[in-house]
Design a protein around this motif. Structure first.
Motif, PDB file in Angstrom:
ATOM      1  N   ARG A 150     123.851  -3.381  64.677  1.00  0.00           N
ATOM      2  CA  ARG A 150     124.885  -2.623  63.972  1.00  0.00           C
ATOM      3  C   ARG A 150     125.841  -1.954  64.954  1.00  0.00           C
ATOM      4  NH1 ARG A 150     120.396  -0.807  61.041  1.00  0.00           N
ATOM      5  NH2 ARG A 150     120.626   1.261  61.999  1.00  0.00           N
ATOM      6  N   THR A 151     125.294  -1.401  66.044  1.00  0.00           N
ATOM      7  CA  THR A 151     126.121  -0.701  67.022  1.00  0.00           C
ATOM      8  C   THR A 151     127.076  -1.662  67.725  1.00  0.00           C
ATOM      9  OG1 THR A 151     124.440   1.000  67.423  1.00  0.00           O
ATOM     10  CG2 THR A 151     126.094   0.671  69.140  1.00  0.00           C
ATOM     11  N   ILE A 152     126.546  -2.777  68.230  1.00  0.00           N
ATOM     12  CA  ILE A 152     127.374  -3.690  69.019  1.00  0.00           C
ATOM     13  C   ILE A 152     128.371  -4.437  68.133  1.00  0.00           C
ATOM     14  CG2 ILE A 152     127.343  -5.721  70.524  1.00  0.00           C
ATOM     15  CD1 ILE A 152     126.390  -3.059  71.783  1.00  0.00           C
ATOM     16  N   SER A 153     127.948  -4.872  66.973  1.00  0.00           N
ATOM     17  CA  SER A 153     128.882  -5.584  66.098  1.00  0.00           C
ATOM     18  C   SER A 153     130.025  -4.666  65.668  1.00  0.00           C
ATOM     19  CB  SER A 153     128.157  -6.157  64.884  1.00  0.00           C
ATOM     20  OG  SER A 153     127.560  -5.127  64.108  1.00  0.00           O
ATOM     21  N   ALA A 154     129.723  -3.392  65.428  1.00  0.00           N
ATOM     22  CA  ALA A 154     130.780  -2.448  65.070  1.00  0.00           C
ATOM     23  C   ALA A 154     131.763  -2.284  66.219  1.00  0.00           C
ATOM     24  CB  ALA A 154     130.179  -1.092  64.691  1.00  0.00           C
TER      25      ALA A 154
END
Length: 251
Positions: free
Chosen positions: A130-134
């Motif tokens: 979730r962090t990296i894709s965001a």
């Protein structure tokens, strides 16, 4: 013993001279540039031996690329604090992966699936995903170059498969054989660069556990790591091409 030289940088706009190097073993500084030949200037020099050659070095080159005094006590972050840096970076995060394997990988279900010969089921809803894709969807550049031994270790083969997951999150993943990394003078260091101005040098125990991170923000040192990033990205190849070439050599 042969010197282990690190190219710190050059102030040249169109070439590679003058330049500054640092001996990684002794800490000595080595420079090269145009030789001073003007007789009037040479007459003003003192204590020049017959085997010494005076050269001309612009002040900015030494200021920008000469090694600075380092803190006697490095700034070490614990792994939990380090994890927060992936939430806080603004525009880029890049990783040079030099190790033969990582304990954090071996503890995952996907690693167990891979070892059993199954196709790993990647979790696209994990905190990391979730962090990296965001970040990447917001335009941030996230990437890594993974060094691979010949033959690859089990951990490296897993990461070649895991690159599919990294790619799905918007990361750029490239690979390079260790022999090529050594040929291009990449250091045996595992580090992240955040926003091109903070380096996180990863510290490991003998079992491949991350024990801490040395935080580096001194401009001259950060510049050295940025140059290493550029070298690695230039000579490494996209992971799909790397896997295809590996497969072709086995046929």
């Amino acid at each position: 013993m042969a010197r282990r030289l690190r190219f710190n940088g050059t102030g040249s706009g169109g070439g590679s001279c003058p330049a500054v190097y640092e001996d990684l073993n002794s800490g000595e500084v080595i420079v090269h540039g145009p030789r001073l030949t003007d007789p009037d200037a040479l007459a003003q020099l003192q204590h020049i031996d017959e085997d010494e050659i005076p050269i001309v070095m612009p002040r900015n080159t030494l200021v920008d690329f000469g090694p600075k005094d380092r803190d006697t006590e490095p700034r070490i972050l614990d792994p939990e604090t380090f994890a927060g840096m992936f939430t806080n970076f603004q525009h880029s995060a890049w990783h040079l992966e030099m190790r033969q394997g990582y304990a954090v990988d071996r503890a995952t279900d996907t690693y167990a699936q891979f070892v059993r010969g199954e196709k790993p089921t990647w979790d696209m809803d994990s905190s990391w995903a979730r962090t990296i894709s965001a970040k990447t969807q917001d335009g941030a550049d996230v990437g890594r170059v993974r060094i691979v031994d010949d033959p690859p270790t089990e951990g490296q083969l897993y990461l070649l498969a895991h690159a599919e997951h990294n790619d799905a999150l918007g990361e750029e993943v490239r690979n390079m054989w260790r022999a090529d990394a050594e040929r291009h003078n990449l250091p045996d260091e595992d580090f992240w660069i955040f926003d091109s101005h903070i380096v996180a040098l990863c510290l490991w125990d003998d079992d491949d556990n991350l024990t801490g991170v040395e935080l580096i923000s001194e401009p001259a040192r950060v510049n050295q790591y940025n140059r290493l990033r550029d070298v690695a990205r230039h000579y490494a190849i996209p992971y799909r091409d790397f896997v295809a070439r590996m497969a072709a050599t086995k046929e």
